[in-house]
Design an enzyme around this catalytic site. Structure first.
Site, mmCIF file in Angstrom:
data_model
loop_
_atom_site.group_PDB
_atom_site.id
_atom_site.type_symbol
_atom_site.label_atom_id
_atom_site.label_comp_id
_atom_site.label_asym_id
_atom_site.label_seq_id
_atom_site.Cartn_x
_atom_site.Cartn_y
_atom_site.Cartn_z
ATOM 1 N N THR A 33 0.849 -1.197 0.000
ATOM 2 C CA THR A 33 0.000 0.000 0.000
ATOM 3 C C THR A 33 0.887 1.251 0.000
ATOM 4 O OG1 THR A 33 -1.819 -1.122 1.102
ATOM 5 C CG2 THR A 33 -1.730 1.267 1.368
ATOM 6 N N THR A 36 4.310 4.244 -3.780
ATOM 7 C CA THR A 36 5.282 3.406 -4.502
ATOM 8 C C THR A 36 4.636 2.067 -4.877
ATOM 9 O OG1 THR A 36 6.871 4.369 -2.935
ATOM 10 C CG2 THR A 36 7.716 2.767 -4.505
ATOM 11 N N GLY A 90 6.068 -0.769 -0.242
ATOM 12 C CA GLY A 90 6.886 0.404 0.040
ATOM 13 C C GLY A 90 7.310 0.414 1.501
ATOM 14 N N ASP A 92 8.479 3.491 4.829
ATOM 15 C CA ASP A 92 8.732 4.883 5.217
ATOM 16 C C ASP A 92 10.205 5.102 5.539
ATOM 17 O OD1 ASP A 92 5.946 5.809 5.128
ATOM 18 O OD2 ASP A 92 5.697 4.283 6.674
ATOM 19 N N GLY A 103 3.743 1.965 7.717
ATOM 20 C CA GLY A 103 2.463 2.360 8.300
ATOM 21 C C GLY A 103 2.112 3.814 8.102
ATOM 22 N N GLY A 104 2.989 4.532 7.363
ATOM 23 C CA GLY A 104 2.676 5.923 7.062
ATOM 24 C C GLY A 104 1.341 6.051 6.351
ATOM 25 N N GLY A 105 1.009 5.029 5.584
ATOM 26 C CA GLY A 105 -0.268 5.022 4.860
ATOM 27 C C GLY A 105 -1.382 4.341 5.641
ATOM 28 N N GLU A 111 -0.296 -5.187 6.142
ATOM 29 C CA GLU A 111 1.013 -5.280 5.477
ATOM 30 C C GLU A 111 1.932 -6.256 6.204
ATOM 31 O OE1 GLU A 111 1.357 -0.833 3.466
ATOM 32 O OE2 GLU A 111 2.044 -1.104 5.502
#
Ligand code: 5RP
Length: 260
Positions: A33, A36, A90, A92, A103-105, A111
């Site tokens: 997720t 990228t 991707g 972070d 986990g930025g998203g 994930e």
């Protein structure tokens, strides 16, 4: 068309394009997720449409599931797949040992489950994601909504004995409401500046009642594909100890950029 992309987007794209080459016919593939990972999904969709490649994808969020279906990828659940050949996602931040902050998203829970249910995990990233020590990016921790303030207080208490530089924690917001993950939970972002011992911190955080999972991915990632704005990519394999460099072509993928 690619001239309209920023150097950082070009870097993400070439990393994704290189990693898409790791996917083979018949594989079960974890789909990450983020921006990228979205490039990866588009690259894989192109392989399905243009080359007739067949594989099944397990998305790590509703966002990725929607995009995967849109580009023609067959989507199945992790329970249907049971085990995956590869997960590409991707990050972070990543360090020299390929430990990650993710986990930025907001999708760290799915994930991490998907990545650890895979024979191999490949991270795709632009070069700015590489760090000497993890922690400048706020560490996401997924907590259940019930009593989240109590979980937050316990996390802050636990941080006192951890080797970290900062201890501030914030509830992630979505406008004026608390952010809600695909699993119906909230996210606390831990502003630690530097994490001295990521392995210890990951274990300690997961012992706090109410914490579902944290964004430290320790010993999970096998390879990182680092993209650069000029088309260069570097692939590091932590198990084999190898580093490969090559240059990717933007031109043949022009149709991928039409909707960007
Ligand atoms: C989502 C993630 C992403 O992989 C991470 O935030 C990187 O995102 P991007 O590729 O947009 O920089 O962990 O939960």
């Amino acid at each position: 068309m690619t001239g309209e992309l920023s150097p950082i987007d070009k870097a993400k794209f070439v990393a994704a394009k290189r990693a898409a080459e790791f996917v083979e016919d018949g594989m079960r593939v974890g789909l990450g997720t983020g921006s990228t990972a979205a490039w990866l999904v588009r690259c894989l969709g192109e392989k399905v449409r243009e080359e007739g490649m067949r594989f099944r994808g397990v998305p790590t969020s509703t966002r990725t599931a929607e995009l995967a279906r849109e580009v023609g990828i067959e989507v199945i659940t992790l329970d249907e797949a049971r085990w995956l050949d590869i997960t590409i996602d991707g990050a972070d931040e990543f360090d020299a040992e390929l430990n990650l902050i993710k986990g930025g998203g907001g999708a760290l829970l799915q994930e991490k489950i998907v990545a650890t249910a895979s024979d191999q995990m490949v991270v795709i990233a632009d070069a700015a994601k590489e760090v000497g020590s993890l922690g400048a990016f706020p560490l996401p921790v997924e907590v259940i909504p019930f009593g989240w303030t109590a979980s937050q207080a316990l996390i802050e208490e636990a941080l006192v004995s951890m080797d970290v530089m900062g201890r501030k924690t914030t509830l992630r917001m979505d406008g004026d409401k608390a952010y809600v993950t695909d699993e119906g939970n909230h996210i606390l972002d831990l502003h630690l500046s530097r994490i001295g011992n990521p392995r210890e911190l990951a274990l300690v955080l997961n012992q706090v009642p109410g914490v579902v999972e944290n964004g430290l991915f320790i010993d999970i990632c096998d390879r990182v594909v680092i993209g650069y704005g000029d088309g260069r990519v570097e692939t590091r394999d932590i198990n084999a100890g190898t580093v490969e460099e090559e240059t990717m072509d933007f031109v043949e993928s022009d149709n991928l950029f039409r909707d960007v």
